[in-house]
Design a protein around this motif. Sequence first.
Motif, PDB file in Angstrom:
ATOM      1  N   SER A   1      21.824 -47.649 -75.458  1.00 16.47           N
ATOM      2  CA  SER A   1      22.487 -48.246 -74.384  1.00 16.47           C
ATOM      3  C   SER A   1      23.812 -46.781 -73.621  1.00 16.47           C
TER       4      SER A   1
ATOM      5  N   GLU B   1      29.844 -45.324 -74.374  1.00 16.30           N
ATOM      6  CA  GLU B   1      31.192 -46.416 -74.389  1.00 16.30           C
ATOM      7  C   GLU B   1      31.923 -45.620 -75.083  1.00 16.30           C
ATOM      8  N   LYS B   2      31.174 -47.133 -76.671  1.00 19.62           N
ATOM      9  CA  LYS B   2      31.974 -46.548 -78.035  1.00 19.62           C
ATOM     10  C   LYS B   2      31.607 -45.332 -78.365  1.00 19.62           C
TER      11      LYS B   2
ATOM     12  N   GLU C   1      26.400 -48.470 -73.429  1.00 21.58           N
ATOM     13  CA  GLU C   1      27.596 -49.357 -74.385  1.00 21.58           C
ATOM     14  C   GLU C   1      27.854 -48.594 -75.430  1.00 21.58           C
ATOM     15  N   ASP C   2      26.944 -48.983 -76.156  1.00 20.65           N
ATOM     16  CA  ASP C   2      26.791 -47.265 -77.231  1.00 20.65           C
ATOM     17  C   ASP C   2      27.604 -45.898 -77.006  1.00 20.65           C
TER      18      ASP C   2
END
Length: 91
Positions: A46, A51-52, A48-49
């Motif tokens: 994703s 971004e991490k 979000e992954d």
Amino acid sequence: MRIVAEIPHHDYKITVFNMNNKLSIKLESRLLEQTFKFREGSGMDSVEDIEKLLTPAFLNEVEKSFQIMARARQMGIQDISGDENEFPVIV
């Protein structure tokens, strides 16, 4: 391939793509770019992954790669253009 996100950053243009169940992240700096691809199930599933993933340590390594790429590009240009500071021989 479709763009699924653009992640704001002060040094790079960061774009996330999705194609054939794979996520790709492209980082651009001036005239250079790096792309990282992740298969489905790799833990990068994703935005979000992704971004991490963009930690200071990761981005530091990206910057080092950009510096190496810039040097290689400059050396390649110099190799094919020759020494433009030489004057022609006048007889």
